[in-house]
Design a protein around this motif. Structure first.
Motif, PDB file in Angstrom:
ATOM      1  N   ALA A 180      26.015   0.174  72.315  1.00  0.00           N
ATOM      2  CA  ALA A 180      25.623   0.391  73.691  1.00  0.00           C
ATOM      3  C   ALA A 180      24.996   1.785  74.147  1.00  0.00           C
ATOM      4  O   ALA A 180      24.193   1.897  74.999  1.00  0.00           O
TER       5      ALA A 180
ATOM      6  N   ARG B 274      21.069   2.694  75.584  1.00  0.00           N
ATOM      7  CA  ARG B 274      20.794   3.207  76.817  1.00  0.00           C
ATOM      8  C   ARG B 274      20.186   4.681  76.317  1.00  0.00           C
ATOM      9  O   ARG B 274      19.221   4.980  77.231  1.00  0.00           O
TER      10      ARG B 274
ATOM     11  N   ASP C 167      29.732   5.043  81.376  1.00  0.00           N
ATOM     12  CA  ASP C 167      29.794   3.654  81.134  1.00  0.00           C
ATOM     13  C   ASP C 167      30.906   3.499  79.836  1.00  0.00           C
ATOM     14  O   ASP C 167      31.625   2.545  79.958  1.00  0.00           O
TER      15      ASP C 167
ATOM     16  N   ILE D  60      23.299  -1.721  82.148  1.00  0.00           N
ATOM     17  CA  ILE D  60      22.495  -0.873  81.564  1.00  0.00           C
ATOM     18  C   ILE D  60      21.317  -0.619  82.586  1.00  0.00           C
ATOM     19  O   ILE D  60      21.117   0.558  82.371  1.00  0.00           O
TER      20      ILE D  60
ATOM     21  N   CYS E 207      22.780   2.326  84.586  1.00  0.00           N
ATOM     22  CA  CYS E 207      23.000   3.439  83.660  1.00  0.00           C
ATOM     23  C   CYS E 207      21.648   4.355  83.609  1.00  0.00           C
ATOM     24  O   CYS E 207      21.318   5.423  83.802  1.00  0.00           O
TER      25      CYS E 207
END
Length: 435
Positions: free
Chosen positions: A12, A16, A88, A151, A154
Motif C-alpha cells: 500500500a 501511494r 492511512d 488511494i 491519500c
C-alpha cells in the motif's frame, strides 16, 4: 498474521509513493469527488500562507479546516506526503486491531451460547467458525488500504485521511473498552467535522455491555456511566476548543469551520445531496430545508440504537454509512470507512438480495463521475443535471447497500432465535417478511 499485514502495508505504501511521483497526483488533487472545500490540500496551503504572513487563515472564505490541522501542517508541511501515508497506515492498523478484538468477543459469545444450546439445531451452519473469522481483520485492512477511493484521497492529500485515522482510533478504543481514549478520540472526530458525534450511541452501548454493573444498581449505574462518558467527551472537546483559541488568538474559526459545515454556503459540486438542491432553492425556503437536510444525518441515531442495542459494532457500521451519505460536504474518502467493514459481515452473504446490482451501480458511477464532469465543464455538451443525476444514483446505491446488509443482519438474527426453516401452525413452510 503479522507477516501478511506487514506485506500489505508495504504494498500500500509503495503504491501511494509511486502515485505521488506521477503526473496523476496534480490531476486528482482537483477532483471534486475526492476533495471538498473542507478537505482540499490547496486550501490548506492557502491557509498556511496566510498564517505565515501573520494574517488569520479564517479572514477570507478559503480555509475551513480546524486550527489544529493547520498548526499540524505548519510544522510538517515539508513531510505532507509522509503524513498522509502514515495516516492511512494508522487507520488500517487500528481497524485491523479493532476487528481482531471484536472477533474474539464474538467467538466467546458464540461459544457461550452454543454451550447453553441457545441456537436451534437447524441453524448451526449460520455460526461463524474460527477459521472463517481468522482472516477477516486482514481483509478489513486490505479493503481500506487497497480501496481506490482511499488511494485517491491519500494522493490528493485530502484531510479526510486524517479524519478517518481519528475515527479508526476511536473504534479501536471503544472495542477495547478504553472509556477515556474512546471519549478523547470521539471528541477529536467531532471537533473535526461535527457529524461523528452520533457515534457516541454505539460507543456507549458497547462500553456499557463490557462494563461490570451490579444488578441492584443497574439503572443508577446506567445513567451514571452515561454522565461520566458525556463529561469526558465534553471535557475533552472544551480542552481542544480552548487549545484552538490559544493557538489562534480568536474565535473566528467557529463560524468558518462549523458555521460553514452547517450553513453550506459553498455550493461547489460534489458527490453529496446538498449542492444542486440548494443551488436551485428559493432563498426564503433555504433555512427550512437546510435544517431538514442536516437533521436527517442525526435523525436515524435513536431508532437504529434501539433496534441494534445488542450489536453496537454493526451500529457503528450503519452510522458511518449514514454520515458518508448525508453529510454536507462528502467525498469518496468518507465512504471508505464503512466499506472497509464489509468483510466483517461476510457471513451475511446468503441473505443479501441486491449485492451484485449495487456493486455494479457503484462501479459504473465511479467511472461516470469524471466523464460527466468533463462533458459538463469542458465539452459543454451536458449540464449540471447530468452530474447531479450520477451523484443521486451513487448515493441511492449506497443506501441500497446499507439497507441490504441491515436486512441480512436482522434476518440472520431472527433465524438464530427461531430456526432456519420456519413453519406455520399447519406445518407448511413460512415466509419471513421484514416490516
Amino acid at each position: 498474521m503479522a507477516a501478511p499485514l506487514t506485506l500489505l502495508l508495504v504494498v500500500a505504501v509503495t503504491i501511494r509513493a509511486a502515485l505521488f511521483r506521477s503526473s496523476l497526483a496534480d490531476l486528482i488533487a482537483d477532483r471534486v469527488e475526492v476533495v471538498s472545500p473542507l478537505t482540499a490540500w490547496k486550501r490548506v496551503v492557502e491557509g498556511l500562507a496566510l498564517l505565515d504572513l501573520g494574517v488569520s487563515p479564517y479572514s477570507g472564505d478559503i480555509f475551513h479546516e480546524t486550527p489544529l490541522i493547520i498548526y499540524l501542517f505548519h510544522f510538517v508541511v515539508d513531510y505532507a506526503e509522509i503524513t498522509f501515508v502514515l495516516a492511512d497506515v494508522i487507520t488500517a492498523v487500528a481497524l485491523y486491531k479493532a476487528v481482531q478484538e471484536y472477533n474474539k468477543q464474538q467467538f466467546r459469545k458464540q461459544k457461550y451460547a452454543l454451550e447453553l444450546d441457545h441456537y436451534p439445531l437447524d441453524c448451526l451452519d449460520l455460526i461463524q467458525s474460527p477459521k472463517e473469522m481468522y482472516y477477516i481483520p486482514l481483509k478489513v485492512a486490505m479493503f481500506y488500504l487497497l480501496n481506490p477511493f482511499a488511494i485517491l484521497s491519500c494522493i490528493a492529500k485530502s484531510t479526510c485521511c486524517l479524519n478517518n485515522a481519528i475515527v479508526a482510533l476511536f473504534i479501536l478504543s471503544t472495542i477495547k473498552a478504553n472509556v477515556l481514549l474512546s471519549a478523547i478520540f470521539l471528541s477529536l472526530a467531532t471537533y473535526q467535522s461535527i457529524y461523528p458525534i452520533i457515534l457516541c450511541a454505539p460507543a456507549l452501548l458497547h462500553l456499557m455491555q463490557n462494563q461490570y454493573i451490579p444488578v441492584n444498581f443497574r439503572r443508577a449505574s446506567f445513567w451514571w456511566f452515561i454522565a461520566q462518558y458525556a463529561f469526558m467527551c465534553l471535557g475533552s472537546l472544551f480542552v481542544i476548543i480552548g487549545l484552538s483559541f490559544f493557538l489562534l488568538g480568536s474565535w473566528d474559526y467557529l463560524s468558518s469551520v462549523y458555521g460553514f459545515i452547517l450553513s453550506v454556503p459553498d455550493l461547489t459540486p460534489n458527490i453529496g445531496l446538498f449542492w444542486y438542491f440548494f443551488a436551485e432553492m428559493f432563498e426564503h425556503f433555504r433555512l427550512f430545508f437546510l435544517c431538514v437536510f442536516q437533521i436527517n444525518t442525526f435523525f436515524y441515531t435513536i431508532p437504529l440504537s434501539i433496534k441494534m442495542r445488542d450489536h453496537p459494532m454493526f451500529l457503528i457500521f450503519m452510522q458511518l454509512a449514514v454520515i458518508s451519505i448525508f453529510k454536507s460536504y462528502p467525498t469518496v474518502g468518507d465512504s471508505v470507512m464503512y466499506l472497509a467493514f464489509l468483510p466483517v459481515w461476510s457471513h451475511l452473504q446468503r441473505f443479501l438480495r441486491n449485492i451484485f446490482l449495487v456493486s455494479c451501480i457503484l462501479l459504473v458511477c465511479s467511472a461516470l463521475f469524471p466523464v460527466l464532469w468533463h462533458l459538463w465543464i469542458y465539452a459543454g455538451s451536458a449540464n449540471s443535471n447530468f452530474y447531479y443525476a450520477i451523484t443521486l444514483l451513487f448515493n441511492v446505491a449506497q443506501i441500497l447497500l446499507v439497507s441490504d446488509y441491515f436486512y441480512a443482519f436482522l434476518r440472520r438474527e431472527h433465524h438464530l432465535s427461531y430456526g432456519l426453516y420456519l413453519k406455520r401452525k399447519d406445518g407448511t413452510e413460512a415466509t419471513l417478511v421484514l416490516k
